[in-house]
Design a protein around this motif. Structure first.
Motif, short mmCIF file in Angstrom:
data_model
loop_
_atom_site.label_atom_id
_atom_site.label_comp_id
_atom_site.label_asym_id
_atom_site.label_seq_id
_atom_site.Cartn_x
_atom_site.Cartn_y
_atom_site.Cartn_z
N HIS A 1 0.85 -1.19 0.00
CA HIS A 1 0.00 0.00 0.00
C HIS A 1 0.89 1.24 0.00
N MET A 2 0.26 2.41 0.01
CA MET A 2 1.02 3.64 -0.11
C MET A 2 2.03 3.84 1.01
N GLY A 3 1.68 3.35 2.21
CA GLY A 3 2.63 3.45 3.32
C GLY A 3 3.91 2.70 3.00
N LEU B 1 14.52 7.72 11.50
CA LEU B 1 13.79 8.68 10.67
C LEU B 1 12.33 8.27 10.64
N TYR B 2 11.48 9.17 11.11
CA TYR B 2 10.04 8.88 11.11
C TYR B 2 9.38 9.52 9.91
N HIS B 3 8.53 8.77 9.24
CA HIS B 3 7.82 9.36 8.11
C HIS B 3 6.34 9.55 8.45
N ALA B 4 5.69 10.29 7.59
CA ALA B 4 4.32 10.70 7.85
C ALA B 4 3.33 9.59 7.50
N MET B 5 2.10 9.87 7.83
CA MET B 5 1.00 8.97 7.50
C MET B 5 0.39 9.45 6.19
N ILE B 6 0.13 8.51 5.29
CA ILE B 6 -0.45 8.91 4.01
C ILE B 6 -1.96 8.94 4.12
N ARG B 7 -2.53 10.04 3.68
CA ARG B 7 -3.98 10.20 3.72
C ARG B 7 -4.47 10.60 2.34
N ASP B 8 -5.80 10.61 2.19
CA ASP B 8 -6.31 11.04 0.89
C ASP B 8 -6.30 12.57 0.83
N LYS C 1 -10.05 0.66 2.60
CA LYS C 1 -10.83 -0.02 1.56
C LYS C 1 -12.31 0.27 1.71
N THR C 2 -12.77 0.30 2.97
CA THR C 2 -14.21 0.50 3.17
C THR C 2 -14.64 1.90 2.74
N LYS C 3 -13.74 2.88 2.94
CA LYS C 3 -14.09 4.23 2.50
C LYS C 3 -13.96 4.37 0.99
N GLY C 4 -13.18 3.48 0.39
CA GLY C 4 -13.02 3.52 -1.06
C GLY C 4 -12.14 4.67 -1.53
N ASN C 5 -11.31 5.20 -0.63
CA ASN C 5 -10.46 6.33 -1.03
C ASN C 5 -9.00 5.92 -1.18
N VAL C 6 -8.78 4.64 -1.37
CA VAL C 6 -7.41 4.14 -1.46
C VAL C 6 -6.81 4.47 -2.82
N ILE C 7 -5.59 4.98 -2.79
CA ILE C 7 -4.83 5.10 -4.03
C ILE C 7 -3.82 3.96 -4.01
N ASP C 8 -3.97 3.04 -4.94
CA ASP C 8 -3.15 1.84 -4.98
C ASP C 8 -1.83 2.15 -5.69
#
Length: 881
Positions: free
Chosen positions: A52-54, A515-522, A530-537
RNA sequence: GCGUCCUUAGCUCAGUUGGUAGAGCACUAUCUUGACGUGGUAGGGGUCGCAGGUUCGAGUCCUGCAGGACGCACCA
C-alpha cells in the motif's frame, strides 16, 4: 547512443532495468570491506500483506537514502525480510477455513500450522515482487523471514537469556483479553473508543438492615456478580459510618465489606464504588491493596461462567440485559443515565476487550526502559525530524508497564518453556530438556502452548538480520545499523523495543538514527481505507505514471509534516517533470554529435557555461546538505527547480544559439551533456529508473550503471558568485523586456537600447542569447540618453539599467503612466522601510554590521530605482503635453 | 487531565540561529520559437488563526485565547 522514444514511457524499461540490476549483483553489500558501512533493515512487511502507499513511502525514502550512500562509496546493505505477523496471518487462514465451515480446532495445531505455512509460501512472492516494482535496492541474498529456523533460534535464545536475567516471568495477572481472537494482548494493542453508554444506579442493601443501603453507579451491571467489596472515600462524611458494615450482592447473595480507599472520587456518581477485581484494572489494584478475593464471572469466550449463578452461559451482553431487568423488578435499580464513556477494543478486530485474570508471560520493562531512554537522551540515537518524537518516547518509557508477551495463538514462536507432565515443574530452555525433571525425575515434557507476541521477534530484527546469535562478519560490519526508517505510529510497538533489546543483547544501540515518516492520507486528509473507497493503490499509480513519478511525488512530500495528503492530481504533476527530463535529454543527445568526451570541465570559458556549471555545483551542495538531515522534500524541490527553471528554461534556450556558433559549439555541447549527466546522478536516488535509462544513452556515460556512479558532492571551486550575479541581471533584463512586450501585445521582434554603466560589456557579450530569449531583433547599449527617441520608446527600469524599446505606435501614455506609478509606489514602500531602519538609532546601535551593510546597499538601490522611475514619469508627462 | 504539534495565496505546503513574505497546482492573458502544449512567456492573488508581550525589528521567540490533529492516562 540508443534511440529514445518520443515521450517518457516508463513501462517500457522499468521492470527490465530492475532485473538487470539484481542480476548483476548491484544490490549486494560486502560482509567486510574497506569502504565505510551503511546499513538499514527493512521494516518487514506482513508476509500475507499487499503493497500500500505506506509501503511505497517507506521504500522510497529508504531506497533513496541508501542509493545515495551507495553512490557515495559506502558499503551498503539493506536487509529484506517479511514478518509472520502472528494474529493477522492466523486470521487470514482462519477466515479461509471458515469458508469451508471449519475452525482451526477442527484441524488441530499441527495441521493448522502446516496450512499457514502453505499460505505463507503462496503469498510471499506477492509482497516481495511488489517491493521490487518500487525499485527497492534490497540485498535479496540476505532475505529473512521472522519464523525461519535461524530467526526462531535467536528468539529462543533471547527468551531464555531474559529469563535467566530475571527479566521474564510468568504470573497470574489481570490482562487485556480479546474474546474474538481468544488471546491476551498487550496494552498497545488496545484502542480506546468513545461511545455512548449508560450509567446504572444500583442499591446494595446493608446486611441485617433492610432500611439501609448504598447506591453504586456502574456502566457494567453484569460484573456485580463478581463484586467483592464496595469502596467509599475515607473523607466522605456521608458514608464513613458505614465502614465495617457488610452489604449483600444481589443474585449471588455474597456478603462483601465496605472499605475505605482514597481512589474513590466523592464527586463522581454516588461516591460509592463497587469493586470487581476480576474484571477491572483499577478494581484489581484496589483488591490487591485490601486483600480482597477475586471472583471471575466472565470466561475467555466472553460468556458468564459458573460463578455467575443464574446467568451461566449467557454472553456478557445478554447477562446485562437480564440483570437490569431483574433489578428493575425487585426495585433496586434506582435509575439509568446516558453516559459518554470510552470503551477498550482490540485494535485488530474491534472486539470489546475483557480484562481477565490469567497466567501469562511478562517481560520486565523498567530497567530496559531506562536504558532505552538514555540512549536517546545522550545522543547515541538521533531522531528525525528533529525535536518531534523524543518527548513522546520518553513519556511512554517513563510510564511503562510490564509487557505481556504470551499469546494464545498457534502461529508464532512457541515459547521455549518445558513443563513436566508429572509435576508442575518447568524449565526455560532453548530445546527440550534432555535430563529428567529435577523435582520428580520424569522425562515427560511438553512445550508451552502459547506463542510470543509478533513484536517480540520484530524487536530483534536489527541484530538477527545480520546474523546474531552467530558472531558473523556481517554482524560485525553492519551492527549497529546506520538508520531505522519507519512510521511514527510504531514508535512504541517497535522502535522502543528494538532499542531495549539491542542494548540488552548487543550492549550497543541497534541504530544510530531514526527517521520517522508521515501517515499517508487522501486529499481530504482522511485515512485511506478499503471500506471508504479512497485508497490510491501504488501499483495502479505506477502502472499509469511510472515508479519514478510516484517515488518523486512521495519524496516531495516527505518533509516534516505528520500527514501526507496524496491526490492523483499531484502525482500527475510530477509525471510532467519526468517527461520534461526525458524531453530535455533528447534535446541534449541530439545535439551531441561530434562531442569531444575528453573535454575538461575545468577549461570552460564562456560565461553562460560557467553559469550553469556554477548552478549545478550550488545545487549539488544544497542537495547533499538536505540529504544529511533527511529532508527529501527539499532535495526534490531543489532538483526540480534547477532542472526545469534553470537548466531547461534558461540554459538550454541559451545553448541553442551557442551551438550554432563555431567557437562556442564544442564547449557548449560538452557542458550540455555534462550538466545533464551530473543531474541524472543527483536525481538517481529518487528516480532510479528514468535516470538509468537516460544515463545509458548518454554520450558521456562514465560507468556501467548510474547506480554505482559517483554521487556529485558539489564543489565550491565551481561556484562562481559573480557569474551567478551577472546572470541574475541578464535574467531580470530579459524578463523585463518580455514584460513590456506582453503588456503591449508586441509579437514582432524589435530593437532595444539598454543604458547601463555597470553591465554594458556583459550585454554586448551576450547579445545573441539575449535577443533569442527576449525575442528581439537587436539589442544595443548606450552610455547616455543621446540618440534615443525617448518620446517614442517604451521604457522599463530595473536595478542598474534602463531599457528603451522604440515602439511609437504602441505607446499608450495613460497605461504607461499607471504602470510607472504603480512601480514607484512599490519601490517607495520598500524605500520607506529601509529609510526607517537606517534612521532608527536602536537599529544602528544593535543590529550587526553585516545587516546594516545590507540595508545600506538596499537603500542605494531603491533610491536609484526611485529616481529613475520619477524621471520616467516626468518624461511621460512632458511627452504627453 | 498530561504531552506533542498544526493554523501562511483558492488548494497542498516551504519558510532551521528574528532582518524587505515563497513554491507547486489552480486561475487570467498570450505564444503552432526547429526537446517537450505533459510546453513557453507574462500576470493577478497573503493585515502569515486572534490578542497581548519581549525586541531597534516578530510568520519566526514568550504568554493567553480560539479552532484542529495525534499520543498517553483516567473514566464507577
Amino acid at each position: 547512443m540508443s534511440e529514445l522514444s518520443g515521450k517518457y514511457n516508463p513501462q517500457e524499461f522499468e521492470k527490465q532495468i530492475y532485473s538487470e540490476w539484481e542480476k548483476n549483483g548491484y544490490f549486494h553489500g560486502q560482509d567486510s570491506s574497506d569502504k565505510p558501512p551503511f546499513s538499514i533493515v527493512l521494516p518487514p512487511p506482513n508476509v500475507t500483506g499487499a503493497l500500500h502507499m505506506g509501503h511505497a513511502l517507506t521504500l522510497t525514502i529508504q531506497d533513496t537514502v541508501l542509493r545515495r550512500k551507495r553512490m557515495q562509496g559506502f558499503n551498503t546493505v539493506w536487509f529484506p525480510g517479511t514478518d509472520h505477523a502472528g494474529i493477522a496471518t492466523q486470521m487470514v487462514v482462519e477466515r479461509e477455513l471458515l469458508k469451508e465451515g471449519k475452525s482451526r480446532h477442527d484441524l488441530g495445531r499441527e495441521k493448522f500450522i502446516e496450512k499457514v505455512w502453505e499460505v505463507k509460501h503462496r503469498h510471499h512472492g506477492f509482497i516481495t515482487n511488489q517491493t521490487r516494482v518500487m525499485g527497492a535496492s534490497l540485498d535479496w541474498e540476505r532475505e529473512r523471514f521472522t519464523l525461519d529456523e535461524h530467526f526462531s533460534e535467536a528468539v529462543n535464545k533471547v527468551f531464555v537469556q531474559l529469563y535467566e536475567r530475571g527479566l521474564v516471568y510468568r504470573g497470574e495477572k489481570l490482562i487485556s483479553w480479546c474474546t474474538r481472537c481468544s488471546t491476551a494482548i498487550s496494552d498497545l494493542e488496545v484502542e480506546q473508543n468513545p461511545e455512548n453508554g449508560k450509567l446504572y444506579y444500583i442499591r446494595y442493601y446493608v446486611k441485617g438492615d433492610n432500611s439501609k443501603f448504598v447506591t453504586v453507579a456502574t456502566t457494567r451491571p453484569e460484573t456485580l456478580l463478581g463484586d467483592t467489596a464496595v469502596a467509599v472515600n475515607p473523607n466522605d462524611k456521608r458514608f464513613k459510618k458505614l465502614h465495617g458494615e457488610k452489604v449483600i450482592i444481589p443474585f449471588v447473595n455474597r456478603e462483601v465489606p465496605i472499605i475505605l480507599d482514597e481512589y474513590v472520587d466523592m464527586e463522581f456518581g454516588t461516591g460509592c464504588l463497587k469493586i470487581t477485581p476480576g474484571h477491572d484494572f483499577n478494581d484489581y489494584e484496589i483488591g490487591r491493596k485490601h486483600g480482597l478475593i477475586t471472583v471471575t464471572v466472565i470466561d475467555k469466550h466472553g460468556k458468564m461462567n459458573e460463578n455467575a449463578v443464574g446467568f451461566t452461559g449467557l454472553t456478557a451482553k445478554q447477562a446485562r440485559e437480564k440483570i437490569v431487568e431483574e433489578l428493575k423488578n425487585n426495585g433496586t435499580l434506582e435509575k439509568i443515565e446516558d453516559y459518554a464513556m470510552t470503551i477498550s477494543k482490540c485494535s485488530r478486530c474491534d472486539t470489546v476487550i475483557e480484562p481477565l485474570l490469567s497466567n501469562q508471560w511478562f517481560v520486565k520493562m523498567d530497567g530496559m526502559a531506562k536504558k532505552a531512554m538514555y540512549a536517546v537522551k545522550d545522543g547515541r540515537i538521533k531522531f528525525y525530524p528533529q525535536g518531534w518524537w523524543e518527548e513522546t518516547y520518553y513519556r511512554w518509557l517513563e510510564n511503562i508497564r510490564d509487557w505481556c508477551v504470551s499469546r494464545q495463538l498457534w502461529w508464532g514462536h512457541r515459547i521455549p518453556v518445558w513443563y513436566c507432565k508429572d509435576c508442575s515443574h518447568f524449565e526455560v530452555m532453548e530445546h527440550k530438556p534432555k535430563k529428567p525433571c529435577a523435582r520428580c525425575g520424569s522425562s515427560n515434557y511438553y512445550q508451552e502452548n502459547d506463542v510470543l507476541d509478533t513484536w517480540f521477534s520484530a524487536a530483534l530484527w536489527p541484530f538477527v538480520a545480520p546474523g546474531w546469535p552467530k558472531d558473523t562478519a556481517t554482524l560485525k560490519t553492519f551492527y549497529p545499523n546506520s538508520l531505522m526508517e519507519t512510521g511514527f505510529d510504531i514508535i512504541f510497538f517497535w522502535v522502543a523495543r528494538m532499542i531495549m533489546f539491542g542494548l540488552e543483547f548487543m550492549d550497543e544501540v541497534p541504530f544510530k538514527e531514526v527517521l520517522y515518516h508521515a501517515m499517508i492520507r487522501d486529499e481530504k486528509g482522511q485515512k485511506m481505507s478499503k471500506t471508504k473507497g479512497n485508497v490510491i493503490d501504488p501499483l495502479v499509480v505506477t502502472e499509469k505514471y511510472g515508479v519514478d513519478t510516484l517515488r518523486f511525488t512521495l519524496a516531495s512530500m516527505a518533509g516534516r509534516a505528520r500527514d501526507i495528503k496524496l491526490s492523483e492530481n499531484s502525482i500527475q504533476g510530477y509525471s510532467y517533470f519526468m517527461n520534461k527530463i526525458w524531453q530535455a535529454s533528447k534535446f541534449v543527445y541530439t545535439n551531441a554529435q561530434g562531442l569531444d568526451p575528453e573535454f575538461n570541465i575545468k577549461d570552460i570559458k564562456y560565461p553562460l557555461n560557467k553559469w550553469i556549471v556554477s548552478r549545478l555545483n550550488s545545487t549539488a551542495l544544497a542537495v547533499n546538505k538536505k540529504f544529511e538531515v533527511y529532508e527529501l522534500n527539499d532535495v526534490s524541490e531543489t532538483l526540480y527547480k534547477f532542472f526545469w527553471h534553470e537548466f531547461c528554461d534558461w540554459y538550454i534556450e541559451l545553448s541553442k544559439p551557442m551551438l550554432n556558433d563555431e567557437k562556442a559549439s564544442a564547449e557548449t555541447k560538452y557542458v550540455l551533456c555534462y550538466v545533464q549527466r551530473e543531474f541524472l546522478k543527483l536525481l538517481h536516488p529518487i528516480a532510479p529508473f528514468v535516470t538509468e535509462k537516460l544515463y545509458e544513452a548518454s554520450p558521456l556515460k562514465d560507468g556501467k550503471t548510474i547506480m554505482l556512479a559517483k554521487y556529485p558532492e558539489g564543489d565550491e571551486k565551481f561556484v562562481a558568485k559573480e557569474v551567478e550575479g551577472s546572470f541574475g541581471f541578464i535574467q531580470e533584463l530579459v524578463s523585463s523586456i518580455r514584460n513590456i512586450k506582453t503588456i503591449y501585445g508586441i509579437n514582432a521582434k524589435n530593437d532595444v537600447v539598454v543604458v547601463s554603466k555597470k553591465h554594458s560589456k556583459l550585454i554586448d557579450e551576450l547579445k545573441g542569447p539575449i535577443t533569442k530569449l527576449a525575442t528581439l531583433r537587436d539589442i544595443s547599449t548606450a552610455d547616455d540618453l543621446k540618440g534615443i527617441d525617448l518620446a517614442g520608446s517604451l521604457k522599463s527600469v530595473i536595478p542598474d539599467a534602463e531599457i528603451y524599446m522604440p515602439a511609437k505606435e504602441f505607446i499608450d501614455f495613460d497605461k504607461e503612466f499607471a504602470r510607472f506609478n504603480k512601480k514607484l509606489e512599490e519601490v517607495s514602500k520598500d524605500l520607506n522601510i529601509v529609510n526607517n531602519k537606517l534612521s532608527n538609532k536602536g537599529f544602528l546601535d544593535k543590529a550587526s554590521a553585516e545587516v546594516i551593510e545590507k540595508e545600506k546597499r538596499k537603500l542605494e538601490e531603491f533610491t536609484k530605482l526611485s529616481t529613475e522611475l520619477k524621471s520616467a514619469i516626468t518624461m511621460l508627462e512632458t511627452c504627453r503635453k
